[in-house]
Design an enzyme around this catalytic site. Structure first.
Site, short mmCIF file in Angstrom:
data_model
loop_
_atom_site.label_atom_id
_atom_site.label_comp_id
_atom_site.label_asym_id
_atom_site.label_seq_id
_atom_site.Cartn_x
_atom_site.Cartn_y
_atom_site.Cartn_z
N LYS A 91 40.02 55.68 35.81
CA LYS A 91 41.12 54.92 35.22
C LYS A 91 41.01 55.11 33.73
CE LYS A 91 41.88 49.93 34.94
NZ LYS A 91 42.85 49.63 33.92
N GLY A 152 45.34 41.05 30.28
CA GLY A 152 44.81 39.69 30.23
C GLY A 152 45.81 38.64 29.81
N ALA A 179 47.76 45.72 34.70
CA ALA A 179 47.60 44.80 33.56
C ALA A 179 48.77 43.86 33.37
CB ALA A 179 47.36 45.54 32.26
N GLY A 180 48.44 42.64 32.97
CA GLY A 180 49.44 41.65 32.59
C GLY A 180 49.93 40.77 33.72
N ASN A 201 43.01 41.71 37.36
CA ASN A 201 41.66 41.19 37.24
C ASN A 201 41.67 39.72 36.82
OD1 ASN A 201 38.59 42.58 35.85
ND2 ASN A 201 38.98 40.50 36.45
N THR A 202 42.16 39.47 35.60
CA THR A 202 42.03 38.14 35.01
C THR A 202 42.70 37.06 35.84
OG1 THR A 202 42.11 39.29 32.88
CG2 THR A 202 42.25 36.90 32.82
#
Lengths: 252, 65
Positions: A91, A152, A179-180, A201-202
């Site tokens: 990645k 994040g 992301a996001g 992830n977050t």
């Protein structure tokens, strides 16, 4: 297909920021993900435990180059990751701006070319820019990973129209929203729009109950994928009665 | 001699990268290495001599998103 590999789940899960190793372990299992992302960092004490979690998860490992700001850093990190994890998958993140963590598209394309020529199967973290996407494909990428919103931030799909254009522009390239993403509804929407997977992830790691949230995301991604396959109805401007008028009683 | 290991000035008796990994008590198969910003594959660690001031990164798997 992601570089000739079929995935059983279209959710890819990051492994950072969990409250404990056990919660990470349980969250991976609850999510149903079969790809997880990992990083490389300076040798610490907890390395052995983490390696065991990766192995036990049974997931395919997608190493990242998070934190790299130059072509050279990203390429060196990718080589280190390939040796350590025994995979050609990478990645590729080349960050251009410290506040937005926006990718540097020029360095990204250059690094993608170098790595593709060296046999890597590159998953580039990019923006929704169509020309950057084309250049990445010319450089050898067979997957693109446009951002939903800054890493994040949990803002979801910030540029919906641009993402729709991207989906339409690259009908045959697997596109992963990376992301996001902050909520399962956002992941589901990405899948309903025809994206091939989401990576997050977050939103899971920082949930009150990460394991419960991992399960919610896993199901949202499945629901969105099924909805896309089933074909959404076109929106209409006016109401259209769903109950037939025929046979309506005259009670007035 | 003094080298720079993972950003820290470090004194070592190791003459090669492989010896440095052993000296630090690390599992050679569980780390990846770079010298002065260039990747050094596992097979080349024995033949990679250290000189004073060499910048060495020894990395291992870590949580990431």
């Amino acid at each position: 297909m992601f570089y000739d590999r079929t995935l059983s789940s279209r959710l890819m899960l990051g492994t950072a920021q969990y409250p404990s190793p056990q919660i990470l372990r349980d969250a991976i299992a609850a999510s149903g993900a079969d790809v997880i992302t990992v990083s490389l960092r300076r040798e610490g004490q907890e390395g052995g435990d983490f390696r065991r979690i990766l192995k036990d998860s049974g997931c395919r490992i997608l190493p990242n180059t998070a934190g790299c700001h130059s072509v050279r850093e990203a390429v060196t990190t990718a080589h280190m990751a390939r040796e350590l994890f025994g995979t050609d998958w990478i990645k590729l993140e080349v960050i251009g701006h410290a506040d937005t963590l926006q990718p540097d598209p020029f360095a990204l394309v250059e690094a993608a070319r170098i790595l593709s020529e060296d046999g890597f199967q590159v998953f580039p973290y990019t923006t929704e820019d169509l020309i950057v996407g084309e250049k990445l494909i010319e450089a050898g990428c067979r997957v693109l990973m446009p951002w939903g919103a800054p890493i994040g931030s949990g803002q979801g799909l910030r540029h919906l129209d641009a993402l729709r254009s991207m989906r339409a522009h690259f009908p045959d390239i697997p596109l992963v929203i990376d992301a996001g993403i902050g909520a399962p509804s956002q992941a589901m929407m990405a899948m309903e729009m025809g994206f091939d997977a989401v990576l997050l992830n977050t939103a899971v790691a920082k949930a009150v109950d990460p394991v419960g949230m991992a399960r919610a995301f896993g199901q949202a991604v499945v629901a969105g994928q099924l909805a896309h396959q089933a074909g959404l109805m076109p929106p209409r401007d006016m109401a259209v009665a769903s109950t037939p008028i025929f046979g309506l009683a005259a009670l007035a | 001699m003094q080298i720079d290991l993972n950003g820290q000035p470090t004194v070592t008796l190791a003459a090669t990268l492989a010896q440095l990994i052993a000296e630090r008590g690390l599992d050679a198969a569980s780390v990846a290495t770079a010298v002065n910003g260039e990747f050094v594959p596992r097979g080349l660690r024995d033949g990679t001599a250290l000189t004073p001031g060499t910048r060495i990164e020894i990395l291992s798997p870590m949580q990431g998103g």
